[in-house]
Design a protein around this motif. Structure first.
Motif, PDB file in Angstrom:
ATOM      1  N   LYS A 192      39.297  35.883  46.530  1.00 16.14           N
ATOM      2  CA  LYS A 192      40.261  34.987  45.875  1.00 16.14           C
ATOM      3  C   LYS A 192      39.995  34.896  44.369  1.00 16.14           C
ATOM      4  CE  LYS A 192      42.817  33.162  49.195  1.00 16.14           C
ATOM      5  NZ  LYS A 192      44.270  33.203  49.189  1.00 16.14           N
ATOM      6  N   LEU A 193      38.720  34.808  43.988  1.00 17.76           N
ATOM      7  CA  LEU A 193      38.393  34.771  42.560  1.00 17.76           C
ATOM      8  C   LEU A 193      38.773  36.081  41.872  1.00 17.76           C
ATOM      9  CD1 LEU A 193      34.927  32.948  42.420  1.00 17.76           C
ATOM     10  CD2 LEU A 193      37.209  31.992  42.060  1.00 17.76           C
ATOM     11  N   ALA A 194      38.524  37.185  42.546  1.00 18.21           N
ATOM     12  CA  ALA A 194      38.870  38.493  41.974  1.00 18.21           C
ATOM     13  C   ALA A 194      40.382  38.633  41.816  1.00 18.21           C
ATOM     14  CB  ALA A 194      38.313  39.609  42.849  1.00 18.21           C
ATOM     15  N   GLU A 195      41.131  38.137  42.795  1.00 19.23           N
ATOM     16  CA  GLU A 195      42.596  38.182  42.689  1.00 19.23           C
ATOM     17  C   GLU A 195      43.069  37.403  41.466  1.00 19.23           C
ATOM     18  OE1 GLU A 195      44.387  38.592  47.164  1.00 19.23           O
ATOM     19  OE2 GLU A 195      43.731  36.599  46.545  1.00 19.23           O
ATOM     20  N   LYS A 196      42.525  36.225  41.290  1.00 20.01           N
ATOM     21  CA  LYS A 196      42.927  35.382  40.160  1.00 20.01           C
ATOM     22  C   LYS A 196      42.525  36.040  38.842  1.00 20.01           C
ATOM     23  CE  LYS A 196      44.681  31.367  39.049  1.00 20.01           C
ATOM     24  NZ  LYS A 196      46.090  31.087  39.232  1.00 20.01           N
ATOM     25  N   ALA A 197      41.310  36.567  38.792  1.00 17.06           N
ATOM     26  CA  ALA A 197      40.822  37.195  37.564  1.00 17.06           C
ATOM     27  C   ALA A 197      41.633  38.431  37.202  1.00 17.06           C
ATOM     28  CB  ALA A 197      39.343  37.556  37.723  1.00 17.06           C
ATOM     29  N   SER A 198      42.089  39.171  38.201  1.00 17.93           N
ATOM     30  CA  SER A 198      42.847  40.394  37.906  1.00 17.93           C
ATOM     31  C   SER A 198      44.143  40.098  37.181  1.00 17.93           C
ATOM     32  CB  SER A 198      43.115  41.189  39.188  1.00 17.93           C
ATOM     33  OG  SER A 198      44.096  40.565  39.979  1.00 17.93           O
ATOM     34  N   GLU A 225      44.646  45.766  30.688  1.00 18.11           N
ATOM     35  CA  GLU A 225      44.697  47.215  30.867  1.00 18.11           C
ATOM     36  C   GLU A 225      45.146  47.529  32.294  1.00 18.11           C
ATOM     37  OE1 GLU A 225      44.027  50.919  31.556  1.00 18.11           O
ATOM     38  OE2 GLU A 225      42.000  50.167  31.825  1.00 18.11           O
ATOM     39  N   SER A 226      46.285  48.210  32.431  1.00 16.05           N
ATOM     40  CA  SER A 226      46.900  48.395  33.744  1.00 16.05           C
ATOM     41  C   SER A 226      46.057  49.252  34.695  1.00 16.05           C
ATOM     42  CB  SER A 226      48.296  48.986  33.605  1.00 16.05           C
ATOM     43  OG  SER A 226      48.236  50.270  33.034  1.00 16.05           O
ATOM     44  N   ASN A 227      45.332  50.242  34.176  1.00 17.21           N
ATOM     45  CA  ASN A 227      44.510  51.084  35.048  1.00 17.21           C
ATOM     46  C   ASN A 227      43.379  50.256  35.668  1.00 17.21           C
ATOM     47  OD1 ASN A 227      43.771  53.559  36.278  1.00 17.21           O
ATOM     48  ND2 ASN A 227      42.099  53.761  34.793  1.00 17.21           N
ATOM     49  N   ALA A 228      42.740  49.432  34.882  1.00 17.13           N
ATOM     50  CA  ALA A 228      41.664  48.577  35.406  1.00 17.13           C
ATOM     51  C   ALA A 228      42.228  47.595  36.424  1.00 17.13           C
ATOM     52  CB  ALA A 228      40.975  47.823  34.268  1.00 17.13           C
ATOM     53  N   ARG A 229      43.378  47.013  36.111  1.00 16.86           N
ATOM     54  CA  ARG A 229      44.001  46.057  37.034  1.00 16.86           C
ATOM     55  C   ARG A 229      44.361  46.754  38.351  1.00 16.86           C
ATOM     56  NH1 ARG A 229      47.481  43.463  33.870  1.00 16.86           N
ATOM     57  NH2 ARG A 229      48.992  45.137  33.977  1.00 16.86           N
ATOM     58  N   SER A 230      44.860  47.971  38.259  1.00 14.76           N
ATOM     59  CA  SER A 230      45.223  48.735  39.445  1.00 14.76           C
ATOM     60  C   SER A 230      44.003  49.012  40.316  1.00 14.76           C
ATOM     61  CB  SER A 230      45.886  50.052  39.039  1.00 14.76           C
ATOM     62  OG  SER A 230      46.127  50.843  40.167  1.00 14.76           O
ATOM     63  N   LEU A 231      42.898  49.403  39.706  1.00 14.75           N
ATOM     64  CA  LEU A 231      41.675  49.679  40.460  1.00 14.75           C
ATOM     65  C   LEU A 231      41.138  48.417  41.132  1.00 14.75           C
ATOM     66  CD1 LEU A 231      39.898  52.109  37.995  1.00 14.75           C
ATOM     67  CD2 LEU A 231      40.965  52.691  40.183  1.00 14.75           C
ATOM     68  N   ILE A 232      41.149  47.316  40.411  1.00 14.05           N
ATOM     69  CA  ILE A 232      40.680  46.036  40.969  1.00 14.05           C
ATOM     70  C   ILE A 232      41.570  45.634  42.145  1.00 14.05           C
ATOM     71  CG2 ILE A 232      40.394  43.557  40.507  1.00 14.05           C
ATOM     72  CD1 ILE A 232      38.325  44.914  38.914  1.00 14.05           C
ATOM     73  N   HIS A 276      32.286  31.489  35.811  1.00 16.95           N
ATOM     74  CA  HIS A 276      32.182  31.296  34.362  1.00 16.95           C
ATOM     75  C   HIS A 276      33.240  32.124  33.624  1.00 16.95           C
ATOM     76  CE1 HIS A 276      30.436  30.501  30.469  1.00 16.95           C
ATOM     77  NE2 HIS A 276      30.364  31.809  30.251  1.00 16.95           N
ATOM     78  N   SER A 277      33.380  33.379  34.003  1.00 12.71           N
ATOM     79  CA  SER A 277      34.343  34.258  33.336  1.00 12.71           C
ATOM     80  C   SER A 277      35.777  33.783  33.541  1.00 12.71           C
ATOM     81  CB  SER A 277      34.202  35.694  33.852  1.00 12.71           C
ATOM     82  OG  SER A 277      32.936  36.201  33.532  1.00 12.71           O
ATOM     83  N   LEU A 278      36.085  33.330  34.739  1.00 10.50           N
ATOM     84  CA  LEU A 278      37.435  32.858  35.017  1.00 10.50           C
ATOM     85  C   LEU A 278      37.752  31.598  34.221  1.00 10.50           C
ATOM     86  CD1 LEU A 278      39.888  33.647  36.639  1.00 10.50           C
ATOM     87  CD2 LEU A 278      38.975  32.373  38.572  1.00 10.50           C
TER      88      LEU A 278
END
Length: 99
Positions: free
Chosen positions: A17-23, A28-35, A74-76
């Motif tokens: 859930k945290l990763a979904e929100k952070a994405s 950068e679309s390539n990084a978002r796509s990989l995540i 922290h990052s979020l």
């Protein structure tokens, strides 16, 4: 928020859930796509685990520890301080699954 109170599956759900929100903050679309692909695989594994009762998760999920959670939270909140409410809400839902 005490991550150690969450069981293994609940921790995994919290991390996803945290990763979904952070994405959503990634530019950068390539990084978002990989995540997002990694998140999709994680969800599939969670649902498979529920159906067949697997005891172990894939290594990328297994190695998520409290330091990674601290970093993610922290990052979020650096992206937007309002995310604290979202993080607490997700944590509480995951904690309820344990109880």
């Amino acid at each position: 928020m005490d991550i150690t109170k969450l069981e293994h599956k609940s921790k995994s759900l919290f991390a996803i859930k945290l990763a979904e929100k952070a994405s959503s903050y990634l530019q950068e679309s390539n990084a978002r796509s990989l995540i997002n692909k990694a998140i999709e695989v994680s969800w599939k594994w969670i649902h498979t685990e529920e159906k067949v009762g697997a005891k172990y998760f894939p290594e990328p999920i297994e190695i998520v520890d409290d330091n990674i959670f601290t970093h993610m939270v922290h990052s979020l909140t650096l992206c937007d301080d309002m995310e604290r409410e979202y993080i607490e809400e997700v944590y509480q839902k995951c904690l309820e699954e344990v109880e």
